[in-house]
Design a protein around this motif. Structure first.
Motif, PDB file in Angstrom:
ATOM      1  N   LEU A  76       0.816  -1.215   0.000  1.00  0.00           N
ATOM      2  CA  LEU A  76       0.000   0.000   0.000  1.00  0.00           C
ATOM      3  C   LEU A  76       0.846   1.259   0.000  1.00  0.00           C
ATOM      4  N   TYR A  77       2.054   1.159   0.554  1.00  0.00           N
ATOM      5  CA  TYR A  77       2.936   2.320   0.598  1.00  0.00           C
ATOM      6  C   TYR A  77       4.374   1.855   0.695  1.00  0.00           C
ATOM      7  N   GLU A  78       5.233   2.447  -0.094  1.00  0.00           N
ATOM      8  CA  GLU A  78       6.667   2.201  -0.033  1.00  0.00           C
ATOM      9  C   GLU A  78       7.389   3.509  -0.315  1.00  0.00           C
ATOM     10  N   GLY A  79       8.476   3.706   0.393  1.00  0.00           N
ATOM     11  CA  GLY A  79       9.336   4.852   0.108  1.00  0.00           C
ATOM     12  C   GLY A  79      10.196   4.595  -1.108  1.00  0.00           C
ATOM     13  N   PHE A  80      10.456   3.318  -1.393  1.00  0.00           N
ATOM     14  CA  PHE A  80      11.247   2.945  -2.570  1.00  0.00           C
ATOM     15  C   PHE A  80      10.795   1.605  -3.137  1.00  0.00           C
ATOM     16  N   GLY A  81      10.795   0.548  -2.340  1.00  0.00           N
ATOM     17  CA  GLY A  81      10.383  -0.765  -2.830  1.00  0.00           C
ATOM     18  C   GLY A  81      11.563  -1.657  -3.181  1.00  0.00           C
ATOM     19  N   LEU A  82      12.519  -1.762  -2.281  1.00  0.00           N
ATOM     20  CA  LEU A  82      13.727  -2.545  -2.530  1.00  0.00           C
ATOM     21  C   LEU A  82      13.442  -4.005  -2.895  1.00  0.00           C
ATOM     22  N   PRO A  83      12.489  -4.710  -2.255  1.00  0.00           N
ATOM     23  CA  PRO A  83      12.248  -6.102  -2.656  1.00  0.00           C
ATOM     24  C   PRO A  83      11.898  -6.247  -4.142  1.00  0.00           C
ATOM     25  N   ALA A  84      11.173  -5.307  -4.692  1.00  0.00           N
ATOM     26  CA  ALA A  84      10.848  -5.378  -6.123  1.00  0.00           C
ATOM     27  C   ALA A  84      12.126  -5.292  -6.955  1.00  0.00           C
ATOM     28  N   LEU A  85      13.013  -4.386  -6.603  1.00  0.00           N
ATOM     29  CA  LEU A  85      14.267  -4.235  -7.332  1.00  0.00           C
ATOM     30  C   LEU A  85      15.178  -5.447  -7.137  1.00  0.00           C
ATOM     31  N   GLU A  86      15.197  -6.009  -5.928  1.00  0.00           N
ATOM     32  CA  GLU A  86      15.992  -7.213  -5.676  1.00  0.00           C
ATOM     33  C   GLU A  86      15.493  -8.369  -6.545  1.00  0.00           C
ATOM     34  N   ALA A  87      14.181  -8.505  -6.666  1.00  0.00           N
ATOM     35  CA  ALA A  87      13.622  -9.557  -7.517  1.00  0.00           C
ATOM     36  C   ALA A  87      14.024  -9.339  -8.969  1.00  0.00           C
ATOM     37  N   MET A  88      13.930  -8.110  -9.427  1.00  0.00           N
ATOM     38  CA  MET A  88      14.313  -7.806 -10.800  1.00  0.00           C
ATOM     39  C   MET A  88      15.771  -8.170 -11.048  1.00  0.00           C
TER      40      MET A  88
ATOM     41  N   SER B 229       2.425  -2.781  -6.813  1.00  0.00           N
ATOM     42  CA  SER B 229       1.352  -1.791  -6.747  1.00  0.00           C
ATOM     43  C   SER B 229       1.548  -0.646  -7.722  1.00  0.00           C
ATOM     44  N   ASN B 230       0.428  -0.079  -8.115  1.00  0.00           N
ATOM     45  CA  ASN B 230       0.450   1.086  -8.994  1.00  0.00           C
ATOM     46  C   ASN B 230       0.366   2.386  -8.194  1.00  0.00           C
ATOM     47  N   VAL B 231       0.773   2.344  -6.921  1.00  0.00           N
ATOM     48  CA  VAL B 231       0.708   3.514  -6.055  1.00  0.00           C
ATOM     49  C   VAL B 231       2.050   3.737  -5.370  1.00  0.00           C
ATOM     50  N   SER B 232       2.171   4.899  -4.737  1.00  0.00           N
ATOM     51  CA  SER B 232       3.344   5.244  -3.953  1.00  0.00           C
ATOM     52  C   SER B 232       4.574   5.303  -4.857  1.00  0.00           C
ATOM     53  N   ALA B 233       5.724   4.913  -4.348  1.00  0.00           N
ATOM     54  CA  ALA B 233       6.964   4.985  -5.120  1.00  0.00           C
ATOM     55  C   ALA B 233       7.143   3.803  -6.062  1.00  0.00           C
TER      56      ALA B 233
END
Length: 182
Positions: A92-104, A113-117
């Motif tokens: 629902l909210y992330e300042g950056f979203g490091l797990p997404a980048l780690e997965a990539m 999510s299509n919201v926040s950062a």
């Protein structure tokens, strides 16, 4: 066998109850296992109280396919990411979203999510869903599981996207901002 991975602390902003409901709604013949990796957030020990009812509401045959790992080391995290069909990160909210980048960086397709950062962090290298819409999360999961061409596109785009981020560049940019702030 194949599994979807959720990675991060067990806390309200990670939106785990909605993700669990979305997972449970997947058709039986396409539903892989679900691994939820991460500790209860120290600042919010009640986080588990938000997740427990969602898990307990699952039919036993679905609940048996959900694994909660608790804290994982960096080595375990890389192993989980490398084996996952996709990272499911409908925060629902992330300042950056490091797990997404780690997965990539590991070549793992990402649903986020299509919201926040998160849209800014992910760019065009992730499948974006509305985190407030359980049906949209489920449709995104199903699409990722069914569409091998989409998974391959996201793998390539994710690796390229992750390569554009580095700690050295982050430190340089942060230092520049701090210098200008004097």
């Amino acid at each position: 066998g194949p599994f979807l991975l959720s990675l991060g602390g067990i806390e309200p902003r990670k939106n785990l109850p909605a993700m669990i409901r979305a997972y449970a709604s997947l058709p039986e013949d396409v539903r892989p296992a679900l691994v939820i990796a991460g500790p209860v957030a120290p600042w919010n020990p009640e986080g588990w109280d938000l997740v427990r009812p969602s898990l307990e509401a699952l039919p036993p045959h679905v609940r048996d396919r959900v694994t909660l790992t608790g804290y994982v080391s960096e080595e375990e995290k890389v192993a989980l990411l490398s084996g996952a069909e996709a990272l499911v990160y409908p925060s629902l909210y992330e300042g950056f979203g490091l797990p997404a980048l780690e997965a990539m960086a590991c070549g793992v397709p990402v649903l986020t999510s299509n919201v926040s950062a998160l849209p800014e962090t992910a760019g065009d290298a992730a499948l974006l869903v509305d985190p407030n819409d359980t049906e949209d999360i489920a449709a995104g999961m199903q699409r990722l599981l069914a569409d091998s061409a989409l998974r391959e596109r996201l793998r390539g785009a994710g690796i390229a996207r992750a390569a554009g981020f580095s700690w050295d560049e982050t430190a340089r940019l942060t230092a520049d901002v701090l210098r200008r702030g004097r």
